[in-house]
Design a protein around this motif. Structure first.
Motif, short mmCIF file in Angstrom:
data_model
loop_
_atom_site.label_atom_id
_atom_site.label_comp_id
_atom_site.label_asym_id
_atom_site.label_seq_id
_atom_site.Cartn_x
_atom_site.Cartn_y
_atom_site.Cartn_z
N SER A 426 0.82 -1.22 0.00
CA SER A 426 0.00 0.00 0.00
C SER A 426 0.84 1.26 0.00
CB SER A 426 -0.91 0.02 1.23
OG SER A 426 -0.14 0.03 2.42
N LYS A 427 2.11 1.17 0.43
CA LYS A 427 2.94 2.38 0.49
C LYS A 427 4.42 1.99 0.45
CE LYS A 427 3.11 4.74 4.38
NZ LYS A 427 2.75 5.68 5.47
N THR A 472 5.15 -0.69 3.20
CA THR A 472 4.05 -1.02 4.10
C THR A 472 3.03 -1.84 3.31
OG1 THR A 472 4.36 1.05 5.34
CG2 THR A 472 2.22 -0.07 5.57
N ASP A 473 2.55 -2.92 3.93
CA ASP A 473 1.59 -3.78 3.22
C ASP A 473 0.16 -3.30 3.46
OD1 ASP A 473 0.68 -4.83 5.69
OD2 ASP A 473 2.12 -6.48 5.61
N ASN A 474 -0.78 -3.96 2.80
CA ASN A 474 -2.19 -3.56 2.89
C ASN A 474 -2.80 -3.77 4.27
OD1 ASN A 474 -2.37 -2.67 0.24
ND2 ASN A 474 -3.02 -4.65 -0.55
N GLY A 476 -1.30 -2.67 6.85
CA GLY A 476 -0.79 -1.57 7.66
C GLY A 476 0.53 -1.87 8.34
N GLU A 477 1.14 -3.02 8.05
CA GLU A 477 2.40 -3.37 8.69
C GLU A 477 3.58 -2.88 7.84
OE1 GLU A 477 4.95 -7.31 10.11
OE2 GLU A 477 2.81 -7.49 9.65
N THR A 478 4.44 -2.07 8.44
CA THR A 478 5.63 -1.57 7.77
C THR A 478 6.79 -2.50 8.03
OG1 THR A 478 4.87 0.72 7.99
CG2 THR A 478 7.22 0.38 7.59
#
Length: 502
Positions: A426-427, A472-474, A476-478
């Protein structure tokens, strides 16, 4: 002095003959029965996991080539020693060849699914080697030999060794390629229904120099496995057996597999041995049959929480049954990037499971699925200390600019890939030196099961700079900055590069 040199040369010629003859015989008995292959396979299976990790780290995907070369060097030294001993007492030379033959025969017969005739290449090769040793020692050019006798001996030994090497290489090539490539070339892949195809977004690939392409070409896709020689299995001989704790045991032929509904998906595979920033990862378009559909037919019984997949060469991987039934596109793949699987990547059938490292899911040359439990069976790498379940960790990598490069000042593009298979990215954030984290642009992807390219424009100023990336995955874990090695369940840490801007 001359006698020892000629003895060593005779030993090398004898060993070369033994290996050459064995490779020719292996054309008919199968490449795995070759003494070099079978002994090398025992070594691969027996060395500690840390030694294998070191081999992958040092030699990368050429680790098995390095093992083969190392085995030949050791064998050459052993053969030369046999020849020197045989000069003193011929019986010692024959005893050395017998020892060599005994080790080869024991190794060949110990391999998975070894036929009863697996001993023949080593036995016939050793007999030929003993014959050459006897012939050369009978004409041995010792210290009192004339110049002509010495020249004859050198020519005879050299020609014997060269001929044996050529015959051996030809035998190896023929025994590993004689039928499979023709079989693969004749395959016409079945059509995939339109609603089972995952279309590739047109902007998924930034097409920048040095940036890994979204789809990894087959020839560039990483190769890590335990097979010293690539197994050769034709579609005619292939069968898949599904058994163990099931309500209904299944045996499926190649023709039967092709009649089943097919899916086509882009999936990124990653090796657990991949270091942070490493290249043991690739993305491809796979075509195959859903494993969940096969398991539904077999009806796993209570307690069958592990599916053990077996290769034709005996390699095993244990995959959680729940993962194969949770809706993800786990498949028995028959095609890679629009063509039948390359032989090196598991032809005719391999497993592809999104979200798990390959050591617990991506079995090549697949012939068996056994429903069992983690409590009852440890697969190949688990016995060697790796974690029983291998979910892929959230990671990212900088591809451009290259580490150690010297770009010119001004606007440059920082780019790379990030992955968190079956969770999605996601980021992605990039930091230059000790500055603030900057959010990179993400390119579109066909699903959460692939890596994702990212880009960031940067105004580069002269001097040395360190660039760092994190994803960062979908969920929310960076990804963590805690540095950990691949062993036992995957490397962690942020990837950084150092450049000097001109």
């Amino acid at each position: 002095m001359h006698t020892r040199k000629f003895g060593a040369l005779a030993g090398l010629a004898a060993a070369g003959t033994a290996l050459g003859v064995a490779e020719v015989v292996a054309i008919f008995t199968g490449a795995p029965t070759s003494p070099l292959v079978s002994v090398g396979g025992v070594v691969v299976d027996s060395v500690p996991a840390k030694v294998k990790d070191l081999a992958v780290e040092v030699f990368y995907t050429y680790d098995k080539l390095a093992l083969s070369i190392g085995t030949l060097v050791i064998l050459a030294a052993f053969a030369a020693g046999i020849g020197v001993l045989a000069i003193r007492r011929r019986l010692w030379g024959y005893a050395g060849i017998a020892l060599f033959g005994g080790i080869g025969i024991a190794a060949a017969l110990s391999r998975h699914n070894a036929p009863w005739y697996a001993f023949l290449p080593t036995l016939l090769g050793a007999a030929a080697g003993a014959g050459v040793l006897h012939w050369l020692l009978t004409h041995e050019a010792g210290d009192n030999a004339t110049a002509e006798e010495r020249r004859w001996f050198l020519r005879a030994s050299g020609y014997t060794l060269l001929g044996a090497a050529l015959v051996g290489f030809a035998g190896r090539w023929w025994s590993t390629r004689r039928n499979v490539e023709e079989d693969r070339a004749s395959i016409e892949l079945p059509t995939v229904a339109p609603n089972s195809v995952a279309p590739l977004p047109p902007q998924a690939d930034a097409a920048l120099p040095d940036l890994a392409p979204f789809v990894t070409p087959n020839k560039d896709f990483y190769q890590i496995d335990t097979a010293l020689v690539v197994p050769q299995l034709t579609t005619r001989d292939w069968k898949l057996r599904i058994h163990g704790r099931v309500g209904k045991e299944l045996t499926i032929s190649w023709d039967e597999l092709l009649k089943r509904p097919m899916i086509e998906r882009y999936v990124t595979l990653a090796c657990v041995s991949n270091e942070v920033g490493g290249g043991l990862i690739g993305n491809a378009k796979w075509q195959g049959v859903r494993i969940a559909d096969l398991l539904a037919e077999a009806r796993p019984q209570p307690g069958a929480d592990q599916v053990v997949s077996r290769s034709i060469d005996g390699f095993t991987a244990g995959t959680p049954t729940a993962v194969l039934q949770d809706g993800r596109d786990a498949m028995l793949a028959i095609a890679m990037n629009g063509e039948p699987l390359p032989v090196e990547h598991g032809f005719p059938v391999r497993m592809v499971v999104p979200g798990l490292y390959g050591y617990v899911s991506a079995t090549k040359w697949l012939v068996e699925l056994e429903l069992t439990s983690f409590a009852d069976f440890d697969a190949y790498w688990i016995k060697r200390g790796w974690a029983a379940k291998g979910p892929i960790k959230t990671e990212s990598r900088i591809d451009t600019p290259r580490d150690g490069s010297n770009p010119r000042a001004g606007e440059i593009m920082i780019a790379g890939v990030a992955w968190a298979q079956h969770r999605g990215i996601s980021k992605v954030e990039v930091r230059v030196d000790d500055g603030a984290w900057q959010v990179a642009s993400l390119l579109p992807v066909p699903s959460i099961d692939t890596w994702r390219q990212w880009t960031l424009k940067w105004q580069a100023t002269p001097g040395r700079h360190r660039i760092t990336v994190r994803a960062t995955d979908n969920g929310g874990e960076t990804q963590t900055d805690a540095v950990a090695p691949p062993d036992p369940d995957g490397a962690t840490g942020w990837h950084s590069i150092d450049i000097e801007v001109k």
